[in-house]
Each structure stands twice: as C-alpha cells, then as structure tokens.
Motif scaffolding. Sequence first.
Motif, PDB file in Angstrom:
ATOM      1  N   UNK A  18      26.376 -19.875  16.544  1.00  0.00           N
ATOM      2  CA  UNK A  18      27.588 -20.588  16.140  1.00  0.00           C
ATOM      3  C   UNK A  18      28.743 -19.598  15.980  1.00  0.00           C
ATOM      4  N   UNK A  19      29.854 -19.855  16.665  1.00  0.00           N
ATOM      5  CA  UNK A  19      31.005 -18.955  16.632  1.00  0.00           C
ATOM      6  C   UNK A  19      32.072 -19.384  15.646  1.00  0.00           C
ATOM      7  N   UNK A  20      32.373 -20.702  15.656  1.00  0.00           N
ATOM      8  CA  UNK A  20      33.433 -21.140  14.744  1.00  0.00           C
ATOM      9  C   UNK A  20      33.222 -22.588  14.336  1.00  0.00           C
ATOM     10  N   UNK A  21      33.793 -22.915  13.179  1.00  0.00           N
ATOM     11  CA  UNK A  21      33.756 -24.285  12.681  1.00  0.00           C
ATOM     12  C   UNK A  21      35.157 -24.594  12.161  1.00  0.00           C
ATOM     13  N   UNK A  22      35.744 -25.665  12.668  1.00  0.00           N
ATOM     14  CA  UNK A  22      37.058 -26.053  12.150  1.00  0.00           C
ATOM     15  C   UNK A  22      37.010 -27.503  11.682  1.00  0.00           C
ATOM     16  N   UNK A  23      37.833 -27.779  10.697  1.00  0.00           N
ATOM     17  CA  UNK A  23      37.826 -29.104  10.085  1.00  0.00           C
ATOM     18  C   UNK A  23      39.025 -29.903  10.567  1.00  0.00           C
ATOM     19  N   UNK A  24      38.781 -31.112  11.088  1.00  0.00           N
ATOM     20  CA  UNK A  24      39.863 -32.043  11.405  1.00  0.00           C
ATOM     21  C   UNK A  24      39.636 -33.302  10.586  1.00  0.00           C
ATOM     22  N   UNK A  25      40.511 -34.286  10.798  1.00  0.00           N
ATOM     23  CA  UNK A  25      40.337 -35.542  10.081  1.00  0.00           C
ATOM     24  C   UNK A  25      38.968 -36.108  10.401  1.00  0.00           C
ATOM     25  N   UNK A  26      38.156 -36.272   9.420  1.00  0.00           N
ATOM     26  CA  UNK A  26      36.872 -36.973   9.478  1.00  0.00           C
ATOM     27  C   UNK A  26      35.807 -36.309  10.330  1.00  0.00           C
ATOM     28  N   UNK A  27      36.071 -35.102  10.847  1.00  0.00           N
ATOM     29  CA  UNK A  27      35.030 -34.455  11.643  1.00  0.00           C
ATOM     30  C   UNK A  27      35.122 -32.944  11.603  1.00  0.00           C
ATOM     31  N   UNK A  28      34.035 -32.300  12.023  1.00  0.00           N
ATOM     32  CA  UNK A  28      34.032 -30.844  12.191  1.00  0.00           C
ATOM     33  C   UNK A  28      33.877 -30.543  13.667  1.00  0.00           C
ATOM     34  N   UNK A  29      34.619 -29.546  14.146  1.00  0.00           N
ATOM     35  CA  UNK A  29      34.434 -29.100  15.529  1.00  0.00           C
ATOM     36  C   UNK A  29      33.711 -27.766  15.503  1.00  0.00           C
ATOM     37  N   UNK A  33      28.478 -19.636  20.974  1.00  0.00           N
ATOM     38  CA  UNK A  33      28.783 -18.389  21.697  1.00  0.00           C
ATOM     39  C   UNK A  33      28.840 -18.576  23.211  1.00  0.00           C
ATOM     40  N   UNK A  34      28.208 -19.641  23.744  1.00  0.00           N
ATOM     41  CA  UNK A  34      28.277 -19.845  25.203  1.00  0.00           C
ATOM     42  C   UNK A  34      29.436 -20.757  25.595  1.00  0.00           C
ATOM     43  N   UNK A  35      30.307 -21.102  24.625  1.00  0.00           N
ATOM     44  CA  UNK A  35      31.482 -21.904  24.951  1.00  0.00           C
ATOM     45  C   UNK A  35      31.326 -23.390  24.681  1.00  0.00           C
ATOM     46  N   UNK A  36      30.088 -23.836  24.415  1.00  0.00           N
ATOM     47  CA  UNK A  36      29.926 -25.272  24.140  1.00  0.00           C
ATOM     48  C   UNK A  36      30.650 -25.628  22.845  1.00  0.00           C
ATOM     49  N   UNK A  37      31.355 -26.758  22.852  1.00  0.00           N
ATOM     50  CA  UNK A  37      31.931 -27.250  21.603  1.00  0.00           C
ATOM     51  C   UNK A  37      31.419 -28.662  21.358  1.00  0.00           C
ATOM     52  N   UNK A  83      33.360 -28.669   0.789  1.00  0.00           N
ATOM     53  CA  UNK A  83      33.553 -27.362   1.420  1.00  0.00           C
ATOM     54  C   UNK A  83      32.458 -27.116   2.441  1.00  0.00           C
ATOM     55  N   UNK A  84      32.673 -26.140   3.305  1.00  0.00           N
ATOM     56  CA  UNK A  84      31.609 -25.768   4.247  1.00  0.00           C
ATOM     57  C   UNK A  84      31.594 -24.266   4.421  1.00  0.00           C
ATOM     58  N   UNK A  85      30.436 -23.745   4.779  1.00  0.00           N
ATOM     59  CA  UNK A  85      30.366 -22.355   5.218  1.00  0.00           C
ATOM     60  C   UNK A  85      29.384 -22.261   6.361  1.00  0.00           C
ATOM     61  N   UNK A  89      23.674 -18.782  12.657  1.00  0.00           N
ATOM     62  CA  UNK A  89      22.552 -19.691  12.867  1.00  0.00           C
ATOM     63  C   UNK A  89      22.499 -20.875  11.915  1.00  0.00           C
ATOM     64  N   UNK A  90      23.499 -21.033  11.073  1.00  0.00           N
ATOM     65  CA  UNK A  90      23.407 -22.100  10.077  1.00  0.00           C
ATOM     66  C   UNK A  90      24.779 -22.623   9.684  1.00  0.00           C
ATOM     67  N   UNK A  91      24.781 -23.877   9.269  1.00  0.00           N
ATOM     68  CA  UNK A  91      25.988 -24.511   8.746  1.00  0.00           C
ATOM     69  C   UNK A  91      25.598 -25.182   7.431  1.00  0.00           C
ATOM     70  N   UNK A  92      26.358 -24.912   6.376  1.00  0.00           N
ATOM     71  CA  UNK A  92      26.058 -25.514   5.078  1.00  0.00           C
ATOM     72  C   UNK A  92      27.258 -26.344   4.625  1.00  0.00           C
ATOM     73  N   UNK A  93      26.982 -27.597   4.274  1.00  0.00           N
ATOM     74  CA  UNK A  93      28.046 -28.506   3.845  1.00  0.00           C
ATOM     75  C   UNK A  93      27.811 -28.881   2.387  1.00  0.00           C
ATOM     76  N   UNK A  94      28.881 -28.842   1.598  1.00  0.00           N
ATOM     77  CA  UNK A  94      28.787 -29.347   0.232  1.00  0.00           C
ATOM     78  C   UNK A  94      29.677 -30.587   0.150  1.00  0.00           C
ATOM     79  N   UNK A  95      29.047 -31.707  -0.226  1.00  0.00           N
ATOM     80  CA  UNK A  95      29.767 -32.973  -0.260  1.00  0.00           C
ATOM     81  C   UNK A  95      30.425 -33.151  -1.626  1.00  0.00           C
ATOM     82  N   UNK A  96      31.362 -34.092  -1.715  1.00  0.00           N
ATOM     83  CA  UNK A  96      32.114 -34.298  -2.964  1.00  0.00           C
ATOM     84  C   UNK A  96      31.214 -34.704  -4.123  1.00  0.00           C
TER      85      UNK A  96
END
Length: 387
Positions: A18-29, A33-37, A83-85, A89-96
């Motif tokens: 996993x290279x990057x995670x960005x937050x938009x309205x109602x979703x995460x993009x 590393x191979x370019x897949x989003x 919040x998210x971090x 190899x991992x994505x962690x989400x903390x919900x409200x």
Amino acid sequence: MAELRRYRQGGGAPAATLDSVTRQARRLTLTWSDGRTGQFPMMWLRDHCACDQCRHPLTRERLYKLLDDPLWERFDGDDALASFEFGANALTLTWQDGHVSRFDAGWLYQRCPGQELATLLPTPTPWPTRFTPSHVSHADFVDGSDGRSRWANALLRDGLVMLDQGPCELEEVSRIAESIGPMRSTNFGGRFDVRSVPNPNNAAYTAIGLELHTDLPNWRQPPDIQLLYCLENDAEGGESSFADGFAAAETLRAENPEAFRVLSETPIDFRFQDDGHDIAVREPVIDLDGEGRPREIRFNNWIRDTLSLPSDQIEAWYDAYRALWQILRRPEGRVELTLEPGQMVAFDNRRVLHGRNAFDPNTGKRHLQGTYLDLDMLQSHLRVLSR
Ligand SMILES: C[N+](C)(C)CCCC[C@H](N)C(=O)O
Ligand SMILES: O=C(O)CCC(=O)C(=O)O
C-alpha cells in the motif's frame, strides 16, 4: 480453526504494498505500489470488518448487522470515520463509535470494487472442433497427487473428462462421488444401474440407442454433474457420444439467429411419468443467463411432452429445434468413444449432451453404474484441493 481461509485477512498471493490512502467524501482511495487504485466506500469498509466481534471467531461467518448499527446513519453525513492510519501491508480505521477495523492491504488489493475477484475455478470453455477430452488415471485420482484437481479442472472447463483404468467394482462410482459430495438423488435413486432390464421405466434401461440428450430436463433443477462408471461393455454396439450444448447453441446463434431466439425464448413442456411419478416442468431448450450466454440446455427427445404453443408458433419452433439438432449431430462437434470396463466418464449434464448407440444384449453384457453430483460440491472440492 484459525486455518479457515474464507475471510482471513492475510495470506494469499503476495500482492503489491500500500502506497497511499486519501480520504474523500464517504470513501477512501487506496493506491498500491504497482499503480492499482481502488475506491472503497466507508460503508463497505465497515461492513467488511473482520474483528472477532464482527466475524465469529471460529466459523469466521459474519455477525455484524449493518441494519442495527447506529453508525450507518452517519455514512451520509461523511463523519462516520474518526481517523485512519496505514502502512505498507495494513490499513487501520477508527470509527466514530470507537470501533477499530484492521485490514490486510493484500486482502483489499484483491477486492478493489469493480475488480473481478480472482477465482480458483477454470472458465468453462466451448469445445473447439474435433475436441478430445482430458484423461486422468484412476490411480492418480485416488493417490493424493494432482490427479483429482486435474480431473476437476477439466470437468469444470470442458464439461467432460475421462477417468481411466479403475477397478471393475460395484459401487466404485459411489465411492468416487462421495469423496466429492453427497450423491444427488432423483426419482431414479441416489445411484442407478444402466443396463437392459425387463419392464424398464426409462429408455436408458433398454438396449435401444439413445440420441444425444440431457438427463432430467423435466426437473426444475436437473442434475448438474453426471458420473457414468463402466463395469461391463462387451455387447455389440453401445458406443457413447457427447456434444457440447453451449458450443452448439453458439453455432446456432451465429448460423440462424432466429432459431436461437425461438429456442431461448419459448418455454416448452418436459414430463416424465411412471407408476409412482409425474414430474413436469415448462422451460426453454436454451436457457440464457443475464448476459445472454447459454446457462443450460434441456434437450431430451423422449421426454419432451406435448408441444403446447399457439399454432402460429408451432412451425417456427419445430424449424428451430431441427436446426439445433442438426448442429448437435455434426461429427466434428462430437466426441465418440467406447467406454472400457473400469473407465468412468463425468460430464456437466446441463451443458454437455450424452448418448449411446443401440447394443445387442444377446452378444454380451453391458452394465454402467451412475450417479449425479451438485456443481456446488465439485467447485467446493476444487477450492479445498487448492488450499
Ligand atoms: C440414467 N437415468 C436412468 C437415471 C436417467 C436417464 C434419464 C432420465 C430421464 N427420464 C430422462 O429421460 O431424461
Ligand atoms: O448407456 C449409456 O451409455 C448412457 C445412458 C444414458 O444416457 C443415461 O443413463 O442417461
């Protein structure tokens, strides 16, 4: 139990990191590393949380009920996620509400919305002209090597596969079937004997030739997989033939679109009756899936019932039926063989038609044992073998 892989968060083929995670309205993009989003709606991420509260720790089946989760109301307002971090190899989400969801990056990579999830099953492939089926030896099938998965792969791909040089033992077909799944019972029992008998209730139990057909098209759900195990075959005649009904349907579509339309849009009646049964259904000869591809062929001339259609449709239906039948009879589309004692043929009864030549019971014996299996069990077997 932790071995159960159905919903495991890790493992599988090593994917990109996993290279990057960005937050938009109602979703995460997410970008790998191979370019897949991939764009993951928040509600999808919440629903797929794999913690032990959201999935049963032993069965790994879903416990989380989205309808009962007050957080669900907040996905509209875009403040459900606190919040998210992430790492490679991992994505962690903390919900409200304080709930924490951890995802394996490789698991998410394989499940990007819109991406087809890799399947362990082969794609059914129409027979080319002069197709020859795959053969697997009985020894390779039973000895725990790759014979079983070669057999199952060929059966799912081609709809037909041969198993050679097995023992000439009664019930070997039942043992093979039950090593895959429960035998599918019908009005002919769980396991049947194909031989010429006095007072037959079915053409298969005579010595007459059987034109190419599918079994039990008079059922709402005809059996999926048929196994026919040869124990004796020394009577004169009795040679087997097979044809790919899906390939024949595609040929019909190309050569005679009107006939294809008629056979796929016109339900007709199929019916079997004996002393204790009267099993009937009204379905088209060619059943199509939502994308217009053949899903099932019902073709069995001796249990096709009275053709009950408005008179102005009857001639067109017969023309169309003859056109398909002629295609099925073309030698270049057929597999012809003589079953050897100890040999078993397996085929997808909802795709591949089977038939046999007449035999002369005065010249020798002919005895097959057969049964049916659900496709679900065959697919399951192959997935388990692939673990
Ligand atoms: C082999 N076994 C006898 C069990 C079935 C044969 C096909 C049965 C069905 N009535 C039909 O004609 O389609
Ligand atoms: O006798 C055979 O070879 C085939 C029998 C058959 O068609 C059937 O059991 O449905």
